[in-house]
Design an enzyme around this catalytic site. Sequence first.
Site, PDB file in Angstrom:
ATOM      1  N   HIS A  62      -2.384 -12.314  -9.594  1.00 20.02           N
ATOM      2  CA  HIS A  62      -1.121 -11.786  -9.091  1.00 20.02           C
ATOM      3  C   HIS A  62      -0.335 -12.870  -8.388  1.00 20.02           C
ATOM      4  O   HIS A  62      -0.899 -13.686  -7.655  1.00 20.02           O
ATOM      5  CB  HIS A  62      -1.343 -10.597  -8.151  1.00 20.02           C
ATOM      6  N   LEU A  63       0.954 -12.842  -8.621  1.00 18.29           N
ATOM      7  CA  LEU A  63       1.894 -13.760  -7.974  1.00 18.29           C
ATOM      8  C   LEU A  63       2.471 -13.046  -6.760  1.00 18.29           C
ATOM      9  O   LEU A  63       2.976 -11.938  -6.878  1.00 18.29           O
ATOM     10  CB  LEU A  63       2.985 -14.119  -8.992  1.00 18.29           C
ATOM     11  N   HIS A  64       2.357 -13.680  -5.584  1.00 20.03           N
ATOM     12  CA  HIS A  64       3.032 -13.162  -4.389  1.00 20.03           C
ATOM     13  C   HIS A  64       4.437 -13.758  -4.332  1.00 20.03           C
ATOM     14  O   HIS A  64       4.579 -14.992  -4.342  1.00 20.03           O
ATOM     15  CB  HIS A  64       2.312 -13.603  -3.111  1.00 20.03           C
ATOM     16  N   GLY A  99      -8.241 -16.882   0.331  1.00 21.63           N
ATOM     17  CA  GLY A  99      -7.605 -15.624   0.705  1.00 21.63           C
ATOM     18  C   GLY A  99      -7.457 -14.615  -0.413  1.00 21.63           C
ATOM     19  O   GLY A  99      -6.853 -13.571  -0.216  1.00 21.63           O
ATOM     20  N   GLN A 100      -8.003 -14.917  -1.608  1.00 24.48           N
ATOM     21  CA  GLN A 100      -7.897 -13.928  -2.692  1.00 24.48           C
ATOM     22  C   GLN A 100      -8.824 -12.746  -2.396  1.00 24.48           C
ATOM     23  O   GLN A 100     -10.010 -12.928  -2.103  1.00 24.48           O
ATOM     24  CB  GLN A 100      -8.273 -14.555  -4.046  1.00 24.48           C
ATOM     25  N   SER A 101      -8.254 -11.546  -2.428  1.00 21.41           N
ATOM     26  CA  SER A 101      -9.038 -10.337  -2.164  1.00 21.41           C
ATOM     27  C   SER A 101      -9.032  -9.376  -3.341  1.00 21.41           C
ATOM     28  O   SER A 101      -9.902  -8.516  -3.428  1.00 21.41           O
ATOM     29  CB  SER A 101      -8.516  -9.629  -0.907  1.00 21.41           C
ATOM     30  N   ASN A 157      -3.152 -16.971  -4.396  1.00 19.53           N
ATOM     31  CA  ASN A 157      -4.430 -17.238  -3.753  1.00 19.53           C
ATOM     32  C   ASN A 157      -5.509 -17.224  -4.844  1.00 19.53           C
ATOM     33  O   ASN A 157      -5.552 -16.299  -5.656  1.00 19.53           O
ATOM     34  CB  ASN A 157      -4.728 -16.172  -2.703  1.00 19.53           C
ATOM     35  N   ASP A 187       4.030  -5.070  -2.129  1.00 21.31           N
ATOM     36  CA  ASP A 187       2.691  -5.201  -1.545  1.00 21.31           C
ATOM     37  C   ASP A 187       2.475  -4.079  -0.516  1.00 21.31           C
ATOM     38  O   ASP A 187       3.371  -3.725   0.242  1.00 21.31           O
ATOM     39  CB  ASP A 187       2.533  -6.576  -0.877  1.00 21.31           C
TER      40      ASP A 187
HETATM   41  P1  5GP Z   1      -4.753 -11.528  -2.370  1.00 21.36           P
HETATM   42  O1  5GP Z   1      -5.329 -11.416  -0.980  1.00 21.36           O
HETATM   43  O2  5GP Z   1      -5.803 -11.205  -3.400  1.00 21.36           O
HETATM   44  O3  5GP Z   1      -4.018 -12.797  -2.656  1.00 21.36           O
HETATM   45  O4  5GP Z   1      -3.629 -10.407  -2.450  1.00 21.36           O
HETATM   46  C1  5GP Z   1      -3.907  -9.076  -2.677  1.00 21.36           C
HETATM   47  C2  5GP Z   1      -2.728  -8.329  -2.170  1.00 21.36           C
HETATM   48  O5  5GP Z   1      -2.755  -7.021  -2.725  1.00 21.36           O
HETATM   49  C3  5GP Z   1      -2.719  -8.146  -0.647  1.00 21.36           C
HETATM   50  O6  5GP Z   1      -1.513  -8.697  -0.144  1.00 21.36           O
HETATM   51  C4  5GP Z   1      -2.812  -6.645  -0.452  1.00 21.36           C
HETATM   52  O7  5GP Z   1      -2.023  -6.202   0.626  1.00 21.36           O
HETATM   53  C5  5GP Z   1      -2.333  -6.105  -1.774  1.00 21.36           C
HETATM   54  N1  5GP Z   1      -2.922  -4.833  -2.192  1.00 21.36           N
HETATM   55  C6  5GP Z   1      -4.247  -4.516  -2.213  1.00 21.36           C
HETATM   56  N2  5GP Z   1      -4.423  -3.290  -2.718  1.00 21.36           N
HETATM   57  C7  5GP Z   1      -3.190  -2.813  -3.027  1.00 21.36           C
HETATM   58  C8  5GP Z   1      -2.723  -1.581  -3.585  1.00 21.36           C
HETATM   59  O8  5GP Z   1      -3.486  -0.666  -3.904  1.00 21.36           O
HETATM   60  N3  5GP Z   1      -1.378  -1.455  -3.753  1.00 21.36           N
HETATM   61  C9  5GP Z   1      -0.496  -2.457  -3.428  1.00 21.36           C
HETATM   62  N4  5GP Z   1       0.799  -2.226  -3.634  1.00 21.36           N
HETATM   63  N5  5GP Z   1      -0.908  -3.622  -2.900  1.00 21.36           N
HETATM   64  C10 5GP Z   1      -2.226  -3.809  -2.705  1.00 21.36           C
END
Ligand code: 5GP
Length: 110
Positions: free
Chosen positions: A96-98, A89-91, A83, A28
Amino acid sequence: MCIFCSIGSGEIPSEFLFESPNVVAFNDLNPQAPTHILVIPRAHFENAAELATAAPETMAELFEAAASIASTRELDGYRIVFNTGASAGQSVFHAHLHLLAGRAFAWPPG
Ligand code: 5GP
Ligand code: ZN
């Protein structure tokens, strides 16, 4: 163009920590724990529910990849998060799996 589609296709060069025909894993960009890895399908699905419905084998592969990484790295416990929806919190709207590890995690989560 979806950023995770670009990473999954190799259009944006990334260091893959796991790679298979359907799945890749990478660090991440903004880690929330000492280990913070994202495991994604190469194909685009908006969220975990869509992925589970449309491609359950690929969803299983995400969990297998996470378990394989955890085993290889001998992680002492880990947390898996999906998320789903902006309010949770999904952005990035590509499933994607964290995989988070390396510190204590509160429960209930924040
Ligand atoms: P979400 O908030 O959707 O659950 O998680 C998205 C994740 O993607 C965030 O933890 C953010 O730091 C990560 N992220 C966003 N853009 C990029 C990118 O271009 N490269 C990588 N490696 N991580 C990213
Ligand atoms: Zn995508």
